[in-house]
Design an enzyme around this catalytic site. Structure first.
Site, PDB file in Angstrom:
ATOM      1  N   ARG A  65       0.812  -1.215   0.000  1.00  0.00           N
ATOM      2  CA  ARG A  65       0.000   0.000   0.000  1.00  0.00           C
ATOM      3  C   ARG A  65       0.846   1.265   0.000  1.00  0.00           C
ATOM      4  O   ARG A  65       0.554   2.221  -0.702  1.00  0.00           O
ATOM      5  CB  ARG A  65      -0.764   0.070   1.324  1.00  0.00           C
ATOM      6  CG  ARG A  65      -2.130  -0.238   1.273  1.00  0.00           C
ATOM      7  CD  ARG A  65      -2.641  -0.507   2.659  1.00  0.00           C
ATOM      8  NE  ARG A  65      -3.708  -1.421   2.460  1.00  0.00           N
ATOM      9  CZ  ARG A  65      -4.934  -1.068   2.136  1.00  0.00           C
ATOM     10  NH1 ARG A  65      -5.269   0.184   2.080  1.00  0.00           N
ATOM     11  NH2 ARG A  65      -5.841  -1.963   1.899  1.00  0.00           N
ATOM     12  N   TYR A  89       0.208 -13.525  -0.269  1.00  0.00           N
ATOM     13  CA  TYR A  89       0.953 -13.282  -1.506  1.00  0.00           C
ATOM     14  C   TYR A  89       2.246 -12.541  -1.197  1.00  0.00           C
ATOM     15  O   TYR A  89       2.365 -11.887  -0.159  1.00  0.00           O
ATOM     16  CB  TYR A  89       0.118 -12.525  -2.551  1.00  0.00           C
ATOM     17  CG  TYR A  89      -0.562 -11.251  -2.093  1.00  0.00           C
ATOM     18  CD1 TYR A  89       0.099 -10.030  -2.065  1.00  0.00           C
ATOM     19  CD2 TYR A  89      -1.902 -11.273  -1.709  1.00  0.00           C
ATOM     20  CE1 TYR A  89      -0.553  -8.865  -1.680  1.00  0.00           C
ATOM     21  CE2 TYR A  89      -2.555 -10.110  -1.315  1.00  0.00           C
ATOM     22  CZ  TYR A  89      -1.878  -8.914  -1.304  1.00  0.00           C
ATOM     23  OH  TYR A  89      -2.532  -7.766  -0.917  1.00  0.00           O
ATOM     24  N   ASP A 116     -13.647   5.709  -0.861  1.00  0.00           N
ATOM     25  CA  ASP A 116     -14.415   5.099   0.240  1.00  0.00           C
ATOM     26  C   ASP A 116     -15.477   6.044   0.805  1.00  0.00           C
ATOM     27  O   ASP A 116     -16.474   5.586   1.370  1.00  0.00           O
ATOM     28  CB  ASP A 116     -13.473   4.674   1.373  1.00  0.00           C
ATOM     29  CG  ASP A 116     -12.952   3.245   1.183  1.00  0.00           C
ATOM     30  OD1 ASP A 116     -13.179   2.682   0.103  1.00  0.00           O
ATOM     31  OD2 ASP A 116     -12.329   2.709   2.121  1.00  0.00           O
TER      32      ASP A 116
END
Ligand code: FAD
Length: 421
Positions: A109, A217, A294
């Site tokens: 991120r 991952y 969001d």
């Protein structure tokens, strides 16, 4: 003192959505100022999956090569049962890249946020921290925001990209967040810590189980390993406000298969994320204040599309702003905002509602779990009916929005189980 000039656009919130929108508009020649409440720009958390509907936009922005360098291109996306570890279905991500023309990548991120932060700086975006917006007001042919210290700022357009608990959303829509009673734990650890645990370093693996799932991952060129553990909190169901605590984490995964249980002790235990979304709303544009990311459409994370939708929002708005210009080459904001809302609301509503049902499917137990597993095992690896509506090019107008996946009746299904046409 207020900054001296009035920008064309004020963006409230310097998360991935706000910065991506700021960059998208600045590259079209607009003056953009970002107001972020934190003392520094940054992102908390671990990995993000970035599907082709987003890497296509990164390529348009000239940022895909940087994202590839900082991220990882996994070979496959594999779904397994969290109790017996058996493979249920898989996407071949090389084939997927051929189909959609752009890769599926995973990235830390903070690396994706950093890419947009640097891009904003290069594009001349004014980036201001320590600015908490507490109020929004329409102001003639523009809008005004009030900061916590009483100062105000004005622009022809204010974009509220202030996240799930958006102040703008509270003022303009007034709805509440919806708790799912699920909580997420995250961890990103050096890859050496998980080698020997039988992890699939080159895949995105999702273990789905009764009231829980576990995602794994690699990140940062394969140097780190990302894990997300999500489960339903019994304390939340019982109405305890202190829910999702680490004791619940251990209990939730107690009956899962070895590869999952081995991963649980590595999860960060000092912070967890209670999973919430909101019901979709149809109006994101209120005069010259527009919700984005969001703040407009927070999803549950099961489709891994929340940050992607935020990035798409900025791209769509900027394309319309550049197309619909008036005097002096400036955007006709009312028209551009209407076009933005026209196409994005329905797309994001589909993702939000699908994410809820996708979560229900992942978390099935008993007979229903076995039936789900049987159906998923039947899926051909090259069947893209589930992903075409989402991984294709981002639509600029509603007529370009692809139809949603419509399930074909299962052989032997009773008529009442067949979908209505
Ligand atoms: P935010 O990231 O919340 O940013 C809001 C910004 O506004 C923050 O910087 C905040 O400090 C600032 N702010 C807030 N209030 C104010 C104020 N009053 N004044 C000024 N500034 C303010 N998405 C994907 O696409 N792929 C994935 O794989 C994925 N995985 C996920 C996994 C988990 C466990 C979770 C929880 C989410 C996941 N998501 C994923 C979703 C994604 O993280 C979010 O949708 C995305 O980060 C939203 O970005 P945003 O910029 O709209 O909001």
């Amino acid at each position: 003192m207020n900054p001296p000039t009035t920008p064309d656009v004020l963006v409230v919130g310097g998360g991935i959505g706000g910065l991506a929108a700021a960059f998208a508009l600045a590259r079209k020649g607009l003056g953009v100022r970002v107001l972020e409440r934190a003392k520094e720009f940054g992102e908390v958390g671990a990995g993000l999956q970035i599907a082709p509907n987003c890497t296509r936009i990164l390529a348009d922005y000239g940022l895909l090569d940087e994202a590839r360098e900082l991220g990882v291109l996994p070979d496959g996306m594999v779904m397994r049962d969290a109790l017996d570890a058996r493979e249920l279905t898989r996407l071949d991500l090389r084939d997927l890249e051929r189909r959609y023309g752009y890769p599926y990548l995973v990235i830390h991120r903070s690396d994706l946020h950093g890419i947009f932060l640097r891009a904003c700086r290069r594009a001349g975006v004014e980036l201001l921290t320590d600015r908490t917006v507490v109020d929004y007001r329409q102001d003639g042919d523009g809008a005004r925001v009030v900061l916590a210290d009483g100062r105000t700022e004005r622009a022809p357009l204010v974009i509220a990209a202030d996240g799930l608990h958006s102040v703008a959303r509270r003022e303009l829509v007034g709805d509440d967040v919806v708790s799912s009673d699920y909580v997420a734990y995250r961890a990103a650890v050096p890859i050496e810590q998980v080698r020997g645990n039988g992890v699939a370093e080159h895949d995105v693996t999702v273990y789905v189980g009764p009231r829980c799932h576990f995602v794994q991952y690699a990140l940062r060129g394969g140097e780190m390993f990302n894990q997300v553990a999500v489960f339903e909190s019994p304390k939340a169901k019982a109405g305890d406000p202190d829910w999702g605590t680490p004791d619940e984490l251990d209990a939730a995964f107690g009956a899962t298969c070895d590869p999952v249980r081995t991963g649980i002790p590595l999860m960060w235990r000092d912070r967890w994320w209670q999973m919430m979304d909101r019901d979709p709303v149809e109006t994101w544009v209120h005069g010259r204040i527009a919700l984005l990311g969001d703040a407009a459409h927070p999803p549950l994370q099961y489709m891994a599309q929340g940050a992607i939708m935020a990035i798409e929002d900025g791209w769509v708005l900027a394309e319309h702003a550049a197309r619909l210009t008036g005097e002096g080459g400036l955007p006709q904001w009312d028209a551009a905002l209407a076009a933005y809302q026209d196409v994005r609301v329905e797309h994001c509503r589909r993702v939000q509602t699908t994410a809820r049902s996708w979560g229900d499917l992942w978390h099935l137990d008993g007979e229903a779990r076995l039936r789900r597993n049987a159906v998923l095992r039947e899926r051909a690896t090259d069947d893209y009916a589930f992903t075409d509506w989402i991984y294709g090019p981002t639509a600029l107008t509603p007529d370009r929005e692809p139809p949603m996946f419509t399930p074909v009746p299962l052989a032997g299904a009773r008529p009442e189980e067949r979908p209505a046409r």
